[in-house]
Write a protein that holds these residues in place. Sequence first.
Motif, mmCIF file in Angstrom:
data_model
loop_
_atom_site.group_PDB
_atom_site.id
_atom_site.type_symbol
_atom_site.label_atom_id
_atom_site.label_comp_id
_atom_site.label_asym_id
_atom_site.label_seq_id
_atom_site.Cartn_x
_atom_site.Cartn_y
_atom_site.Cartn_z
ATOM 1 N N ALA A 19 -6.742 -5.940 3.843
ATOM 2 C CA ALA A 19 -6.160 -5.202 2.722
ATOM 3 C C ALA A 19 -6.004 -6.061 1.473
ATOM 4 O O ALA A 19 -6.415 -5.678 0.371
ATOM 5 C CB ALA A 19 -4.801 -4.617 3.136
ATOM 6 N N ALA B 163 0.831 -1.203 0.000
ATOM 7 C CA ALA B 163 0.000 0.000 0.000
ATOM 8 C C ALA B 163 0.865 1.252 0.000
ATOM 9 O O ALA B 163 2.011 1.248 0.452
ATOM 10 C CB ALA B 163 -0.919 0.003 1.221
ATOM 11 N N VAL C 16 -4.277 0.370 -1.380
ATOM 12 C CA VAL C 16 -3.611 -0.903 -1.669
ATOM 13 C C VAL C 16 -3.328 -0.996 -3.162
ATOM 14 O O VAL C 16 -4.227 -0.803 -3.993
ATOM 15 C CB VAL C 16 -4.472 -2.094 -1.203
ATOM 16 C CG1 VAL C 16 -3.738 -3.405 -1.450
ATOM 17 C CG2 VAL C 16 -4.802 -1.956 0.284
#
Length: 281
Positions: free
Chosen positions: A230, A125, A130
């Motif tokens: 994520a 990220a 991300v």
Amino acid sequence: MIDDFLYGTAGHTGPPAEVEAAVRAAAAAEIMPRHRKLAAHEIIEKSGPHDLVTAADRLAEEHLTAALTKLLPGSVVVGEESVHADPAVYDALGGDAPVWIVDPVDGTRQFVRGEAGFCTLVALALHGEVQASWTYAPVRGEMAIAVRGRGATLNGAPIRSGAPAPGAVLKVAMSHPDYTTEAQKRALLGLRTESIAARPCGSAGLEYLAVARGSLDAVAFNWEYAWDHAAGLLLVTEAGGAQSTLSGAPFRIAGGNDLPFTAARDEATAQRVLAALRTGG
């Protein structure tokens, strides 16, 4: 910097093979030799009996931290175990350096039981967004990779989430009751309807992969640790899916989200799940 790292050579359309190799190497060196072979002293409770850490978690994160920061000089790592040791590490998600977000063993309870339902999650990220992710399930032999704007693959083949049949009962994995407070349980009550078949989640990373490949319609979670979400959120999005918090805003990996949130096979499914969640609590 990130673009150069991911697509630096002419004609290069995916993330460096070295990242995938690093993930596989960490699993081969530190995780798989301990699968079904953990000694009692290698399993430790953190906050309680359902919050476990093993030697495999700690050593795999150390392995990945060394390998990934070497591949991308100037980058930092926010890992589940490093944050447990020093919560201030989490602040790097809001900084200027590229951040590797690492969950070395997602599904530790399944790993401790000797089951196959665990994976290693890595995401890259920058400034809270991300850029790429890797989801590796070593027992299943599955490696899913997503790159922002470039799509998602599973073992090298493109995957698409598709959409449920119109009017179908939605299959939804939700936060496991063992890991939720009473207030969080109440917030998920809206999923208990005839139009939704909800069940407790296992490994969050594998649930996201199931959404991305179209075998699960949605997930609904009410915790926001970046290492759990994520990689999977980018994977679902790049496979054609959708995600949203309860307020309608996208999930922010740095935190401060209006929970619960969902990731689903398509936008219509995400809206159905959100509508149900808004009746809970």
